[in-house]
Design an enzyme around this catalytic site. Structure first.
Site, mmCIF file in Angstrom:
data_model
loop_
_atom_site.group_PDB
_atom_site.id
_atom_site.type_symbol
_atom_site.label_atom_id
_atom_site.label_comp_id
_atom_site.label_asym_id
_atom_site.label_seq_id
_atom_site.Cartn_x
_atom_site.Cartn_y
_atom_site.Cartn_z
ATOM 1 N N ASP A 114 39.883 34.639 34.900
ATOM 2 C CA ASP A 114 40.990 35.579 35.089
ATOM 3 C C ASP A 114 42.224 34.750 35.464
ATOM 4 O O ASP A 114 42.925 34.255 34.588
ATOM 5 C CB ASP A 114 40.565 36.561 36.194
ATOM 6 C CG ASP A 114 41.548 37.683 36.441
ATOM 7 O OD1 ASP A 114 42.434 37.883 35.611
ATOM 8 O OD2 ASP A 114 41.434 38.379 37.460
ATOM 9 N N VAL A 151 37.431 44.617 33.430
ATOM 10 C CA VAL A 151 36.265 44.914 32.591
ATOM 11 C C VAL A 151 34.965 44.834 33.392
ATOM 12 O O VAL A 151 34.894 44.159 34.420
ATOM 13 C CB VAL A 151 36.181 43.954 31.373
ATOM 14 C CG1 VAL A 151 37.369 44.159 30.449
ATOM 15 C CG2 VAL A 151 36.093 42.493 31.811
#
Ligand code: 5GP
Ligand code: MG
Ligand code: MG
Length: 186
Positions: free
Chosen positions: A109, A159
């Site tokens: 990320d 997600v």
């Protein structure tokens, strides 16, 4: 399990189980090629808990001789954003001195966790440290981090599935999907 079982919790499936399987096959071939000449076994380091599925599926596709170990780290403070301050919650059982290491992650990320982890293993005397991840969010990257074996680039959305959780839920989903914002109050 299909999307219908998830009711309205998943707003979109980004990567199906079949797509993951095919991609891991490609990644395994690249990894085998990369470590073909190595005499010592490769130390695969899975980052708990999210990478459990990736490690389990990836190592069964490898021909390279490996040892497997796990680390648990936490890079999150109170919020849902990476702080960059990484704490080791569970360390390796293996001495990394002189070892070729492949860190296996679920998702990159901000990249802060992996950057820290890679530097940490190098400082401890690893011979080489490479990175494999099934997912990456290019738009969320905050640091320069080289990914040696990449699965999929995905949009900057939260997600779940295939190891990734929200409050320890959804890890068992065989696909990767966007969690509907109403589930986490977004
Ligand atoms: P980074 O340090 O790269 O910002 O964050 C790495 C860790 O944050 C990942 O290993 C994962 O545990 C968590 N993370 C980052 N993005 C997501 C996401 O979209 N969904 C879930 N469930 N976890 C995420
Ligand atoms: Mg992770
Ligand atoms: Mg998590």
């Amino acid at each position: 399990m299909d999307l219908q079982d998830m009711g309205d919790k998943i707003s979109q499936v980004l990567v199906t189980g079949d797509e993951i399987d095919a991609k891991l096959e490609e990644m395994a071939q690249q990894i085998d090629k990369e470590y073909k000449e190595c005499e010592d076994s490769l130390l695969v380091v899975g980052v708990l808990k999210g990478a459990v599925m990736v490690v389990a599926d990836l190592v069964r596709k490898l021909h390279t001789s490996i040892d497997m170990d796990w680390m648990a780290v936490s890079s999150y403070g109170a919020g849902t954003k990476s702080s960059g301050v990484v704490r080791i919650l569970k360390d390796l059982d293996t001495d990394v001195t002189g070892r070729n290491i492949l860190i296996v992650e679920d998702i990159i990320d901000s990249g802060l966790t992996l950057k820290w982890l890679k530097e940490n293993l190098i400082t401890r005397g690893a011979k080489s440290v490479k990175i494999a991840t099934i997912l990456r969010k290019p738009e969320a990257l905050k640091v320069d981090i080289e990914v040696d074996f990449l699965g999929f680039d995905i949009p900057n959305e939260f997600v779940v599935g295939y190891g990734l959780d929200y409050a320890e839920k959804y890890r068992h989903l065989p696909f990767v999907g966007i969690l509907a914002p109403h589930v986490y109050g977004g």
